[in-house]
Design a protein around this motif. Structure first.
Motif, PDB file in Angstrom:
ATOM      1  N   ASP A  90     124.361  40.607 -25.705  1.00  6.08           N
ATOM      2  CA  ASP A  90     125.010  41.394 -24.659  1.00  6.08           C
ATOM      3  C   ASP A  90     125.194  42.842 -25.114  1.00  6.08           C
ATOM      4  O   ASP A  90     126.033  43.577 -24.596  1.00  6.08           O
ATOM      5  CB  ASP A  90     126.351  40.785 -24.261  1.00  6.08           C
ATOM      6  N   ARG A  92     124.755  46.651 -25.302  1.00  7.45           N
ATOM      7  CA  ARG A  92     124.404  47.653 -24.302  1.00  7.45           C
ATOM      8  C   ARG A  92     123.041  48.271 -24.601  1.00  7.45           C
ATOM      9  O   ARG A  92     122.253  48.520 -23.681  1.00  7.45           O
ATOM     10  CB  ARG A  92     125.463  48.763 -24.258  1.00  7.45           C
ATOM     11  N   TYR A 130     121.109  39.934 -12.776  1.00  5.84           N
ATOM     12  CA  TYR A 130     121.943  40.412 -13.870  1.00  5.84           C
ATOM     13  C   TYR A 130     123.192  39.545 -13.991  1.00  5.84           C
ATOM     14  O   TYR A 130     123.832  39.245 -12.980  1.00  5.84           O
ATOM     15  CB  TYR A 130     122.395  41.856 -13.623  1.00  5.84           C
ATOM     16  N   GLU A 132     127.079  39.025 -14.782  1.00  6.38           N
ATOM     17  CA  GLU A 132     128.169  39.896 -14.328  1.00  6.38           C
ATOM     18  C   GLU A 132     128.481  40.992 -15.339  1.00  6.38           C
ATOM     19  O   GLU A 132     128.646  42.168 -14.973  1.00  6.38           O
ATOM     20  CB  GLU A 132     129.417  39.050 -14.069  1.00  6.38           C
ATOM     21  N   GLN A 133     128.539  40.636 -16.605  1.00  6.98           N
ATOM     22  CA  GLN A 133     128.840  41.619 -17.649  1.00  6.98           C
ATOM     23  C   GLN A 133     127.756  42.684 -17.727  1.00  6.98           C
ATOM     24  O   GLN A 133     128.042  43.876 -17.863  1.00  6.98           O
ATOM     25  CB  GLN A 133     128.967  40.909 -18.997  1.00  6.98           C
ATOM     26  N   ALA A 135     125.701  43.583 -15.300  1.00  2.67           N
ATOM     27  CA  ALA A 135     125.757  44.395 -14.085  1.00  2.67           C
ATOM     28  C   ALA A 135     126.815  45.483 -14.206  1.00  2.67           C
ATOM     29  O   ALA A 135     126.617  46.617 -13.755  1.00  2.67           O
ATOM     30  CB  ALA A 135     126.045  43.505 -12.878  1.00  2.67           C
ATOM     31  N   GLU A 136     127.937  45.159 -14.826  1.00  2.00           N
ATOM     32  CA  GLU A 136     129.003  46.146 -15.004  1.00  2.00           C
ATOM     33  C   GLU A 136     128.550  47.271 -15.933  1.00  2.00           C
ATOM     34  O   GLU A 136     128.809  48.448 -15.673  1.00  2.00           O
ATOM     35  CB  GLU A 136     130.251  45.474 -15.574  1.00  2.00           C
ATOM     36  N   TYR A 137     127.860  46.923 -17.017  1.00  5.88           N
ATOM     37  CA  TYR A 137     127.315  47.940 -17.917  1.00  5.88           C
ATOM     38  C   TYR A 137     126.373  48.881 -17.160  1.00  5.88           C
ATOM     39  O   TYR A 137     126.407  50.097 -17.333  1.00  5.88           O
ATOM     40  CB  TYR A 137     126.539  47.286 -19.057  1.00  5.88           C
ATOM     41  N   ARG A 139     126.233  49.481 -13.906  1.00  7.32           N
ATOM     42  CA  ARG A 139     126.944  50.293 -12.922  1.00  7.32           C
ATOM     43  C   ARG A 139     127.575  51.515 -13.591  1.00  7.32           C
ATOM     44  O   ARG A 139     127.503  52.636 -13.081  1.00  7.32           O
ATOM     45  CB  ARG A 139     128.033  49.471 -12.215  1.00  7.32           C
ATOM     46  N   THR A 140     128.192  51.294 -14.735  1.00 12.85           N
ATOM     47  CA  THR A 140     128.823  52.390 -15.481  1.00 12.85           C
ATOM     48  C   THR A 140     127.786  53.402 -15.924  1.00 12.85           C
ATOM     49  O   THR A 140     127.962  54.611 -15.776  1.00 12.85           O
ATOM     50  CB  THR A 140     129.560  51.843 -16.721  1.00 12.85           C
ATOM     51  N   ARG A 141     126.678  52.911 -16.443  1.00 11.08           N
ATOM     52  CA  ARG A 141     125.624  53.808 -16.916  1.00 11.08           C
ATOM     53  C   ARG A 141     125.014  54.592 -15.761  1.00 11.08           C
ATOM     54  O   ARG A 141     124.782  55.789 -15.868  1.00 11.08           O
ATOM     55  CB  ARG A 141     124.538  52.994 -17.607  1.00 11.08           C
ATOM     56  N   THR A 143     126.355  55.425 -12.911  1.00 14.94           N
ATOM     57  CA  THR A 143     127.300  56.427 -12.423  1.00 14.94           C
ATOM     58  C   THR A 143     127.308  57.649 -13.326  1.00 14.94           C
ATOM     59  O   THR A 143     127.288  58.791 -12.866  1.00 14.94           O
ATOM     60  CB  THR A 143     128.716  55.837 -12.342  1.00 14.94           C
TER      61      THR A 143
END
Length: 214
Positions: A90, A92, A130, A132-133, A135-137, A139-141, A143
């Motif tokens: 997991d 990044r 993706y 869930e974890q 997908a969150e990474y 989304r942050t990247r 943005t």
């Protein structure tokens, strides 16, 4: 997908027990058919070119060719299957590197089996998968990057293809000009549309031209 809407899957993992577990999970769903198993990157490349699966589930950390090397080789060969990484990592950096290289999804092996099956099903039908974890990474990247340059998320080759798309060229013309196959062009377009969060090449062209002041 085949005419009967059965997704033909190639499983790539160097652990026999893991391959068996993934196969058994997929066999719970009639919409999947496992057409092959590969224990190495080299074997995966050979089988993918011969079997032309719809979906490839690819392990990241394998002996010999890594998942990244295998992914790059598959894309160079013009393999148009959706390629979803299935791994324990997991990290990044691993996630971003594989997605940038053209992976259509990134799933974690420690997911609940029912959730994992649903994610794989989504990857087969919608083109993205993706955990869930992950997908969150992403989304942050996304943005962070889009706030500065919406095209920073694209690889150099994807940007090359987008520039040709913006000229109004067909996939065949782009393939000829960039000396790649039409299938590879389609893969790049699919990936760049996803990364730019637009649904069509026209929308991508408008975004590109607007960024250039047209």
């Amino acid at each position: 997908m085949s005419e009967k809407n059965v997704c033909q899957v190639l499983i790539v993992d160097d652990h026999p027990l893991m391959r068996r577990g993934i196969r058994q999970l997929l066999e719970m769903d009639d919409s999947f058919s496992v057409v092959g198993e590969a224990s190495s990157g080299a074997e995966a490349i050979s089988l993918a070119n011969r079997l032309t699966p719809d979906l490839i589930l690819l392990d990241l950390n394998m002996k010999g060719l890594s998942g990244l090397d295998t992914l790059n080789a598959l894309r160079r060969d013009g393999v148009s299957a959706r390629i979803v990484v299935l791994t324990v990592s997991d990290s990044r950096s691993d996630i971003f590197t594989l997605i940038d290289a053209g992976a259509d999804g990134y799933l974690l092996k420690d997911s609940d089996p029912d959730v994992l099956l649903e994610d794989i099903r989504r990857g087969a039908t919608e083109g993205e998968a993706y955990s869930e974890q992950v997908a969150e990474y992403l989304r942050t990247r996304s943005t962070d990057k889009r706030s500065d340059d919406p095209f920073a998320v694209l690889t150099e080759r994807e940007l090359d293809v987008l520039q040709e798309v913006a000229k109004g060229l067909s996939n065949k013309q782009i393939a000829s000009g960039l000396h790649i196959s039409e299938e590879t062009v389609k893969v790049h377009i699919r990936n760049l549309l996803r990364k730019l969060q637009v649904r069509s090449r026209v929308a991508a062209t408008v975004l590109f031209l607007e960024s250039r002041g047209f």
